[in-house]
Design a protein around this motif. Sequence first.
Motif, PDB file in Angstrom:
ATOM      1  N   ALA A 123       0.840  -1.201   0.000  1.00 54.44           N
ATOM      2  CA  ALA A 123       0.000   0.000   0.000  1.00 54.44           C
ATOM      3  C   ALA A 123       0.872   1.248   0.000  1.00 54.44           C
ATOM      4  N   LEU A 124       1.937   1.223   0.812  1.00 51.29           N
ATOM      5  CA  LEU A 124       2.850   2.368   0.853  1.00 51.29           C
ATOM      6  C   LEU A 124       3.535   2.566  -0.494  1.00 51.29           C
ATOM      7  N   ILE A 125       3.942   1.457  -1.084  1.00 54.43           N
ATOM      8  CA  ILE A 125       4.610   1.544  -2.389  1.00 54.43           C
ATOM      9  C   ILE A 125       3.652   2.100  -3.435  1.00 54.43           C
ATOM     10  N   ASP A 126       2.443   1.607  -3.428  1.00 53.71           N
ATOM     11  CA  ASP A 126       1.453   2.097  -4.388  1.00 53.71           C
ATOM     12  C   ASP A 126       1.217   3.592  -4.217  1.00 53.71           C
ATOM     13  N   LYS A 127       1.211   4.019  -2.964  1.00 57.33           N
ATOM     14  CA  LYS A 127       0.878   5.412  -2.699  1.00 57.33           C
ATOM     15  C   LYS A 127       2.063   6.351  -2.971  1.00 57.33           C
ATOM     16  N   ASP A 128       3.242   5.986  -2.443  1.00 58.74           N
ATOM     17  CA  ASP A 128       4.359   6.939  -2.454  1.00 58.74           C
ATOM     18  C   ASP A 128       5.536   6.530  -3.327  1.00 58.74           C
ATOM     19  N   GLY A 129       5.517   5.326  -3.844  1.00 60.63           N
ATOM     20  CA  GLY A 129       6.636   4.887  -4.668  1.00 60.63           C
ATOM     21  C   GLY A 129       7.584   3.967  -3.922  1.00 60.63           C
ATOM     22  N   LEU A 130       8.315   3.235  -4.684  1.00 61.32           N
ATOM     23  CA  LEU A 130       9.224   2.224  -4.136  1.00 61.32           C
ATOM     24  C   LEU A 130      10.311   2.844  -3.270  1.00 61.32           C
ATOM     25  N   ALA A 131      10.842   3.963  -3.696  1.00 64.58           N
ATOM     26  CA  ALA A 131      11.969   4.577  -2.993  1.00 64.58           C
ATOM     27  C   ALA A 131      11.545   5.118  -1.629  1.00 64.58           C
ATOM     28  N   GLU A 132      10.279   5.386  -1.472  1.00 62.21           N
ATOM     29  CA  GLU A 132       9.803   5.981  -0.224  1.00 62.21           C
ATOM     30  C   GLU A 132       9.552   4.949   0.864  1.00 62.21           C
ATOM     31  N   LEU A 133       9.588   3.688   0.471  1.00 63.25           N
ATOM     32  CA  LEU A 133       9.337   2.652   1.474  1.00 63.25           C
ATOM     33  C   LEU A 133      10.578   2.413   2.316  1.00 63.25           C
ATOM     34  N   SER A 134      10.448   2.607   3.618  1.00 58.30           N
ATOM     35  CA  SER A 134      11.541   2.250   4.528  1.00 58.30           C
ATOM     36  C   SER A 134      10.956   1.390   5.640  1.00 58.30           C
ATOM     37  N   MET A 135      11.800   0.632   6.248  1.00 61.35           N
ATOM     38  CA  MET A 135      11.327  -0.260   7.307  1.00 61.35           C
ATOM     39  C   MET A 135      10.731   0.535   8.470  1.00 61.35           C
ATOM     40  N   ARG A 136      11.287   1.694   8.715  1.00 59.77           N
ATOM     41  CA  ARG A 136      10.763   2.521   9.805  1.00 59.77           C
ATOM     42  C   ARG A 136       9.371   3.067   9.489  1.00 59.77           C
ATOM     43  N   LYS A 137       9.220   3.573   8.283  1.00 59.68           N
ATOM     44  CA  LYS A 137       7.899   4.082   7.892  1.00 59.68           C
ATOM     45  C   LYS A 137       6.875   2.961   7.886  1.00 59.68           C
ATOM     46  N   LEU A 138       7.305   1.816   7.376  1.00 59.51           N
ATOM     47  CA  LEU A 138       6.400   0.669   7.340  1.00 59.51           C
ATOM     48  C   LEU A 138       5.986   0.270   8.745  1.00 59.51           C
ATOM     49  N   ALA A 139       6.950   0.260   9.649  1.00 57.88           N
ATOM     50  CA  ALA A 139       6.653  -0.093  11.033  1.00 57.88           C
ATOM     51  C   ALA A 139       5.677   0.906  11.645  1.00 57.88           C
ATOM     52  N   GLN A 140       5.930   2.179  11.387  1.00 53.71           N
ATOM     53  CA  GLN A 140       5.046   3.212  11.919  1.00 53.71           C
ATOM     54  C   GLN A 140       3.624   3.016  11.419  1.00 53.71           C
ATOM     55  N   GLU A 141       3.514   2.687  10.142  1.00 52.32           N
ATOM     56  CA  GLU A 141       2.206   2.435   9.550  1.00 52.32           C
ATOM     57  C   GLU A 141       1.491   1.288  10.263  1.00 52.32           C
TER      58      GLU A 141
END
Lengths: 216, 216
Positions: free
Chosen positions: A20-38
Amino acid sequence: MPRPRTPLLSRDRIRAAALALIDKDGLAELSMRKLAQELGVQAASLYSHYKTKEALLDEIGVQILDKVDVTGFAGSDWRAGLTGWARSYRAALAAHPNFVPYLASGPGRHPAALEIADKIHGGLIRAGWPPRYATMIGASTKYLVLGAALTSFARGFDADTQVYLDRYPNLGQAHLLQQMADEIDTDSFELALTAFLDGLDRLRPTLGHLGQPGHE
Amino acid sequence: MPRPRTPLLSRDRIRAAALALIDKDGLAELSMRKLAQELGVQAASLYSHYKTKEALLDEIGVQILDKVDVTGFAGSDWRAGLTGWARSYRAALAAHPNFVPYLASGPGRHPAALEIADKIHGGLIRAGWPPRYATMIGASTKYLVLGAALTSFARGFDADTQVYLDRYPNLGQAHLLQQMADEIDTDSFELALTAFLDGLDRLRPTLGHLGQPGHE
DNA sequence: CTCCTGAACCGAACGTCGTTAGGTAGTTGC
DNA sequence: GCAACTACCTAACGACGTTCGGTTCAGGAG
């Protein structure tokens, strides 16, 4: 915070959130920290479920490619088989355009991909193509699908699209432009696929030993 | 260390060193620190010449694509024009396979690309293709080239190649396998290009208003 | 010849990244 | 009820792209 009574994470939940994060913001924007926060969790917790970020992305990749359809190769109509494969392949990639670059440049050596390649190869040979041609036709079709999925969506409006815009000056609204770009992409892909298959049709009779698949 | 009497760096030297590193170790291995070390300099110094890493990579991209040849569109033989463009395009990418993923997934909106797109478009229209088809044919050919450049080299031996290996069990040495993979890639690309053009040839007469390029 | 502006380098730092170590508390099996 | 395991945490490491402020040289202006 210690271990919770009911698990906060699961591989599925992690994959879904990441995609979902990748779809929304792009592959480069995905980080483990952001994913965890989500997911309402600390980054380190993700490593209880996936060994590395790459392992996570790989599994997302197989999930996406799971929708590729090769059942068309069951019969003896190689054109139908190739068309169905190519279209479903492209559709699977187009469903998550931001993820395509990873699939395109990653190593991608899952057994599922091998199995698909085998089915395609078998189908083409059963239809009478020599093994060498079966190999090349499979590769060529893949070129087309990946190229189409990459250049259209991954780039948004690229240089070529700018040319379209110059020639359609009366279309001013962004969503219309996007829609037109999508349509041109789809039409281009269909044209390429049709022309390619037509060309193969024309090539076929000129080949010698049809129907007797030799070696090399 | 202060400013040196004779400059240690130049944009060309930086680009050359960066591309050499990419060719040797891959795109992901390139970092500004490693690049600086290779040039006998501190990382921060690079920013006197390139504003960002992305700006550097972009310029490397245009340098690579500078070798793409569209002179074949000067005449009226659209097949020759397309073939020349596609082959030189693929050759340019194949010369630096590790860089292809960046070109494929980057935004890439340089004016040079626009100019090329225009030449292709013009050549196809001059040969009698309707504008809409000129657009689609250009896009389709690009799909093929990018797909071919990506899936073959960027991945080393991918799933499909594994299939080839299964069918050629007597080839055990790695460099022979690599050579064979390259050959299959080239042959597949040529087959795809030829079949695609043949298919277009077959499609052409069925189109209505040839030679009178209308709008849309 | 001096002065000034700007260019080309440096060292140090900021914030972010993927990942690991070690700790703690809940769950499961004997 | 005890051990083993699991799923979370906090804290940290090293590498990354990039920025800041400083120093020294080059070239033009007076």
